[in-house]
Design an enzyme around this catalytic site. Structure first.
Site, PDB file in Angstrom:
ATOM      1  NE  ARG A 155      -2.700  -6.252   1.398  1.00 49.89           N
ATOM      2  CZ  ARG A 155      -2.856  -4.943   1.289  1.00 49.89           C
ATOM      3  NH1 ARG A 155      -4.066  -4.425   1.146  1.00 49.89           N
ATOM      4  NH2 ARG A 155      -1.820  -4.155   1.330  1.00 49.89           N
TER       5      ARG A 155
ATOM      6  NE  ARG B  36       4.331  -7.275   2.250  1.00 45.05           N
ATOM      7  CZ  ARG B  36       3.881  -6.180   1.663  1.00 45.05           C
ATOM      8  NH1 ARG B  36       4.704  -5.243   1.285  1.00 45.05           N
ATOM      9  NH2 ARG B  36       2.596  -6.013   1.499  1.00 45.05           N
TER      10      ARG B  36
ATOM     11  NE  ARG C  21      -3.321  -1.436  -2.623  1.00 44.16           N
ATOM     12  CZ  ARG C  21      -2.237  -1.531  -1.834  1.00 44.16           C
ATOM     13  NH1 ARG C  21      -1.549  -0.447  -1.524  1.00 44.16           N
ATOM     14  NH2 ARG C  21      -1.851  -2.686  -1.359  1.00 44.16           N
TER      15      ARG C  21
ATOM     16  NE  ARG D 287      -4.196   1.134   1.924  1.00 43.97           N
ATOM     17  CZ  ARG D 287      -3.036   0.508   2.140  1.00 43.97           C
ATOM     18  NH1 ARG D 287      -2.090   1.086   2.848  1.00 43.97           N
ATOM     19  NH2 ARG D 287      -2.854  -0.706   1.700  1.00 43.97           N
TER      20      ARG D 287
HETATM   21  P1  AMP Z   1       1.878  -3.187  -0.559  1.00 41.05           P
HETATM   22  O1  AMP Z   1       1.538  -2.088  -1.479  1.00 41.05           O
HETATM   23  O2  AMP Z   1       3.251  -3.059   0.044  1.00 41.05           O
HETATM   24  O3  AMP Z   1       0.818  -3.433   0.482  1.00 41.05           O
HETATM   25  O4  AMP Z   1       1.938  -4.527  -1.451  1.00 41.05           O
HETATM   26  C1  AMP Z   1       0.820  -5.007  -2.170  1.00 41.05           C
HETATM   27  C2  AMP Z   1       1.024  -6.448  -2.549  1.00 41.05           C
HETATM   28  O5  AMP Z   1       2.188  -6.591  -3.368  1.00 41.05           O
HETATM   29  C3  AMP Z   1       1.259  -7.399  -1.388  1.00 41.05           C
HETATM   30  O6  AMP Z   1       0.048  -7.800  -0.770  1.00 41.05           O
HETATM   31  C4  AMP Z   1       1.972  -8.544  -2.090  1.00 41.05           C
HETATM   32  O7  AMP Z   1       1.052  -9.324  -2.852  1.00 41.05           O
HETATM   33  C5  AMP Z   1       2.863  -7.810  -3.078  1.00 41.05           C
HETATM   34  N1  AMP Z   1       4.175  -7.480  -2.474  1.00 41.05           N
HETATM   35  C6  AMP Z   1       4.665  -6.242  -2.157  1.00 41.05           C
HETATM   36  N2  AMP Z   1       5.898  -6.315  -1.641  1.00 41.05           N
HETATM   37  C7  AMP Z   1       6.212  -7.633  -1.620  1.00 41.05           C
HETATM   38  C8  AMP Z   1       7.356  -8.375  -1.196  1.00 41.05           C
HETATM   39  N3  AMP Z   1       8.431  -7.773  -0.666  1.00 41.05           N
HETATM   40  N4  AMP Z   1       7.316  -9.724  -1.324  1.00 41.05           N
HETATM   41  C9  AMP Z   1       6.258 -10.362  -1.867  1.00 41.05           C
HETATM   42  N5  AMP Z   1       5.139  -9.734  -2.259  1.00 41.05           N
HETATM   43  C10 AMP Z   1       5.121  -8.381  -2.153  1.00 41.05           C
END
Ligand code: AMP
Length: 220
Positions: free
Chosen positions: A171, A88, A160, A127
């Protein structure tokens, strides 16, 4: 087959990662899902990750990178994996490249699911996710068969917290500033494969199949 799915929040990484995982019989490794599962179970990692996630910020690399690199050592990753939501930022991407090259490995493709912010915002409003098993839905394009109830486990299908409008804006900002540079990183390594994710789910699947080939397929 070692794949990375890149793209803004709401680009469809989770949806397409699940499909590819079934089709090619390799695990989907989603850092967001791992953090959410830890949160449901109330583990120390889940509690630490929560405050960052709720604000739309990245969880610090110290809590994230080793977690993924350890996961990649497990037996079910022998034939490959799909990374969904990792790396990320550039730090994470470089740590991954280094860990793989230490073992004489590299990823095959960093698939870039491209989509406009306008479409993202519209999609994220609809979503929903199962509180219990984490399955994802969209009220417009992929609603649960019974409203509010998960097709797979019967859990409650909810929005969520980090999909609420204010957090989505944060985000997207974090994506532009910290995650987008990894697109260039993989492009320069000749690993980027771009797919227009504004198309229907079926059209994106077709392009994925063309890119990856049918040979290992278990579904049509
Ligand atoms: P996602 O489900 O991939 O949208 O992730 C939800 C949240 O989890 C993100 O907004 C971050 O707060 C955290 N997160 C997920 N993957 C990462 C990563 N590789 N590095 C840091 N934070 C992460």
């Amino acid at each position: 087959m070692k794949l990375i799915l890149m793209g803004a929040p709401g680009a469809g990484k989770g949806t397409h990662a699940r499909y590819l995982s079934e089709k090619y019989q390799i695990p989907q490794i989603s850092t967001g899902d791992i953090f959410r599962a830890n949160l449901r179970e109330g583990t120390p990692l889940g509690l630490k990750a929560k405050s960052y996630m709720d604000q739309g910020l990245l969880v610090p690399d110290e809590l994230t990178t080793d977690l993924v690199l350890d996961r990649l050592q497990q037996e079910d990753c022998e034939n490959g994996y799909i990374l969904d939501g990792f790396p990320r930022n550039l730090n994470q991407a470089e740590a991954l490249t280094q860990a793989l090259s230490d073992r004489g490995e590299e990823i095959d493709f960093a698939i870039h699911l491209e989509i406009s912010e306008e479409v993202i915002i519209r999609r994220m409003e609809g979503r929903r996710v199962c509180e219990k098993c984490g399955a994802s839905y969209n009220l417009v394009s992929l609603p649960p068969l019974t409203p509010g109830i998960c097709d797979f486990c019967g859990g409650a299908v909810v929005q969520r917290k980090d999909d609420e409008a204010e957090t989505v804006r944060k985000r997207l900002e974090v994506y532009r500033e910290q995650t987008e540079p990894i697109v260039r990183y993989y492009r320069e390594q000749g690993k980027e494969a771009r797919i227009d994710s504004g198309q229907s789910i079926e059209a994106v699947r077709e392009e994925l199949k063309q890119l990856l080939g049918e040979k290992d397929g278990h579904q049509n």
